[in-house]
Design a protein around this motif. Sequence first.
Motif, PDB file in Angstrom:
ATOM      1  N   LYS A 751       0.946  -1.906   0.237  1.00  0.00           N
ATOM      2  CA  LYS A 751       0.062   0.266  -0.297  1.00  0.00           C
ATOM      3  C   LYS A 751       0.616   0.699   0.419  1.00  0.00           C
ATOM      4  N   LYS A 752       1.075   1.839  -1.106  1.00  0.00           N
ATOM      5  CA  LYS A 752       1.619   2.946  -1.125  1.00  0.00           C
ATOM      6  C   LYS A 752       0.658   4.684  -1.635  1.00  0.00           C
ATOM      7  N   THR A 753       0.716   5.109  -1.066  1.00  0.00           N
ATOM      8  CA  THR A 753      -0.365   6.427  -1.680  1.00  0.00           C
ATOM      9  C   THR A 753       0.740   7.265  -3.282  1.00  0.00           C
ATOM     10  N   ARG A 754       0.340   7.315  -4.314  1.00  0.00           N
ATOM     11  CA  ARG A 754       0.632   8.163  -4.871  1.00  0.00           C
ATOM     12  C   ARG A 754       0.096   9.048  -6.250  1.00  0.00           C
ATOM     13  N   TYR A 755       0.149  10.452  -6.263  1.00  0.00           N
ATOM     14  CA  TYR A 755      -0.915  10.960  -7.099  1.00  0.00           C
ATOM     15  C   TYR A 755      -0.108  12.384  -7.653  1.00  0.00           C
ATOM     16  N   GLU A 756      -0.313  12.426  -8.471  1.00  0.00           N
ATOM     17  CA  GLU A 756      -0.418  13.211  -9.730  1.00  0.00           C
ATOM     18  C   GLU A 756      -1.118  14.699 -10.130  1.00  0.00           C
ATOM     19  N   THR A 757      -0.793  15.855 -10.034  1.00  0.00           N
ATOM     20  CA  THR A 757      -1.797  16.623 -10.721  1.00  0.00           C
ATOM     21  C   THR A 757      -0.948  17.529 -11.757  1.00  0.00           C
ATOM     22  N   GLN A 763       3.213  21.069 -11.890  1.00  0.00           N
ATOM     23  CA  GLN A 763       2.910  20.333 -12.169  1.00  0.00           C
ATOM     24  C   GLN A 763       3.304  19.312 -10.223  1.00  0.00           C
ATOM     25  N   VAL A 764       2.792  18.461 -10.109  1.00  0.00           N
ATOM     26  CA  VAL A 764       2.991  18.084  -8.766  1.00  0.00           C
ATOM     27  C   VAL A 764       2.334  15.921  -9.537  1.00  0.00           C
ATOM     28  N   SER A 765       3.934  15.797  -8.681  1.00  0.00           N
ATOM     29  CA  SER A 765       3.488  14.237  -8.914  1.00  0.00           C
ATOM     30  C   SER A 765       3.487  13.932  -7.331  1.00  0.00           C
ATOM     31  N   GLY A 766       3.903  13.253  -6.655  1.00  0.00           N
ATOM     32  CA  GLY A 766       4.395  12.611  -5.013  1.00  0.00           C
ATOM     33  C   GLY A 766       4.336  10.907  -4.977  1.00  0.00           C
ATOM     34  N   LEU A 767       4.491  10.684  -3.522  1.00  0.00           N
ATOM     35  CA  LEU A 767       4.762   9.105  -3.190  1.00  0.00           C
ATOM     36  C   LEU A 767       4.852   9.266  -1.736  1.00  0.00           C
ATOM     37  N   ARG A 768       3.574   8.398  -0.951  1.00  0.00           N
ATOM     38  CA  ARG A 768       3.606   8.452   0.702  1.00  0.00           C
ATOM     39  C   ARG A 768       3.584   6.960   0.651  1.00  0.00           C
ATOM     40  N   ARG A 769       4.963   6.316   1.699  1.00  0.00           N
ATOM     41  CA  ARG A 769       4.730   5.306   2.385  1.00  0.00           C
ATOM     42  C   ARG A 769       3.846   5.217   3.504  1.00  0.00           C
TER      43      ARG A 769
END
Length: 804
Positions: A751-757, A763-769
């Motif tokens: 389970k990892k939270t990825r998001y982008e816009t 431009q945003v791209s992120g990852l949460r562990r």
Amino acid sequence: MKSLIFLICLFAGISGAAAQSYRLEGRLSDELLNPVASAGIFLFKVKDSVQVKAVMSDEKGGFELSDIPAGKYYVRISYIGFTNYFSAALELNEQRKFHNFGHIRLVPDQQVLETVNIKGSKAQIEQSLDRVVLNVENSILAEGGTALDVLSKAPGLTVSDDGSVSLKGRPGTMVMINGKPTYLSGSQLANLLRGTSSGQISKIEIMANPPAGYDAAGKGGIVNIVMKKSLKAGLNGSLSANGGTGRGARLGGGGSLNYRSDKLNVFGNYTYYHQNLKSSGEVNRLFADGAGNITGRSLQRDESSAKLRSSNFQAGLDYTIDSANTIGFVASGGDGQYPDTQPGSNLLYGADGKLARNAATYIFGKEKWEDRQYNLNYVHKFNGNGHELKADIDYVTHFSRMNQDLKTTYSDASGSTMLSKSERRGDLPSDNSIIAGKLDYSLPLAKNLKIDAGWKGSKVKIENILRYDTLANGEFVADLASGNHFKYREEIQAGYLSIKKDWGKWSLLAGLRGEYTATEGHQIETDSLVKRDYFQLFPSVFLSREFKENHKLQLGYSRRLERPGYWDLNPFRIYDDPFSYDEGNPYLRPSLVNTVELSHAYRSAWFTTLTYSKSTDVISQLIGGDASLVYQRPENAAEFVNYGLSLTGTLNFTSWWTSTQFAHVFRNEFKIDNENVEFRLDRTSFTFDSQHTFKLGNNWKAELNGIYKSKMSMGVYTMGGYYMVSGGFQKSLFSEKCTLKMLVTDIFQSKKTRYETDYGGIQVSGLRRPDSRAAVFSLSYRFGSSEGGRKSNNSGADDLKSRF
């Protein structure tokens, strides 16, 4: 006041019009005269043996069948371990409108008792045509976690770290506890869910399309968390403890005590939860000007170490004054703290793509909260066929305080030369109080007709006094531009009327709810005052039709709204780190949604639902800023359309292996179209939840759960997909009074939270562990008297509940 006068007149009118209905009643016991609870009582026509009604006996063994048409009938009573009871034929007519079976003693089925040890149990997931019920009370996978963990595993739900809940891809879902709104938003709700032990939860009710009797708030539907409550007679209680580890230690424990007699029920419980959490993440931002030219880039990384400490309590009593009147009082609350340390770095690049400087950050935040809720309730039963009045009054207080310390050291591209330092300290208190009261009136009429009506009023007061200090010349000075003193008041008056009518194989439930809302937001620092008041009508209609014996079709429609969260209306800034902050918007308007659902049930085991909803004035978190500082702010800026198809089914592979499957395909279409921005984000997504239960013999049981979520659009963001597998074992000891459980959540740490816009030139791209993988052992022990030697929550007749 007009709504209240209208309801009083309505009650007076329809009470006089009530016709006497035909009904049956009686009381069940075993051979030792102990009451038999949760037995199934079935009413059949003598002519063709068609089933007309079905109910279950209560904790005292009593039962009642009401709203029965005239005719000839017989009754069958069933309960595991006893032979079926069949009554003689009887006729209900104008001369005989009521029959009391008196005291019925069930006869043990010796063959069953001597050869097979049968234990009924609730299905992990139950579904009727208006809600999904997730039974977590005896689930292995719900042990040793939090309410936030349980919600994240529920079919069709997506839960973010900030406490926002989406149902079937629809954001804006309202969270209730024991049928009451939490009156919290943002991080306050997240902390409440984090601080609530999963061991306190009995079940979770998920309503995608609620009827008129529920609050109109929650454009994404309602999730109701039902807490445990003992129904056993006499003195009884339980003790529990759990321990384990993820990336840090996890401990918890608690106890409950309950005394129930014919007239008095006194209860109380306490739980403590301790969890050390470690997570990490990164955010990559690319900035561009209006012509699309790159102006800068940043790469931010952090490591988070949080220490959740929480305790929750509940105490209360119910007193049965007589057969018609019951009064109760409940006091509950919780205290907790959530200190979080986040060291990290932020690499800042120029327009040429070269590293310009490195910002080393250290963030320390400590949030503390205190919740208290006091409830006084009263029930009056006019007669035994469901004619009753319920009254509730609640007083709720919530206080929270966040202390922040954000330190940043800037160095050159090589990291060897320090350029400058900055530090910001924040003190963010929030003081909330709510008083709410409601009346609910139910009046059964002749010929399978029932009318429900009610009123609810609430007043909310919130005050925030925010202060930021910044370091200047070695001393901290007040940052007046970021400081804030905000007062918010909200009053809601609501009334509803609903009518339920059954004729033949058709059923109709139609309702209308009216809500008047008045709000006032006062920004003290700038003497800015924003007032709003509005009245909205919320109709709902549900029409169902049974086809033959195994099929049922239902069409439902409702209109709902999403009011701005209290924190969303506050214009102050909350810094997530030295380079980004969130701020509110006092000019937000409510968002309205219309939802239509078409549902089909097959054998009460397979459910198919087709959903369409459209929202206007959607409250969306929009981003802006530049390479030095990024902000996020809510706006009424969008239109949102959601439609999808879901399938829920129960499979019994063998006598020892059962499973429930949930699959959902949906499409989200998000659109902003105004004079400043044109933005569109569409995506078709898929979710799948597979829950398996294995009865292994010798009081051993195992559970396995798998979840898959594909990419999905949420506002201006695209959320990444993930899968998660969890499993556990359970062993019952000492005549099932002691239970030992062992579970592992997120076995593959997937389970990892990825998001982008890509919005507003950023431009945003992120990852949460997250710290999602953990191994937990738990031990619970129940003591005291039992309910007639049988537990109502272990009856095979529980399968009837979803049909009533």
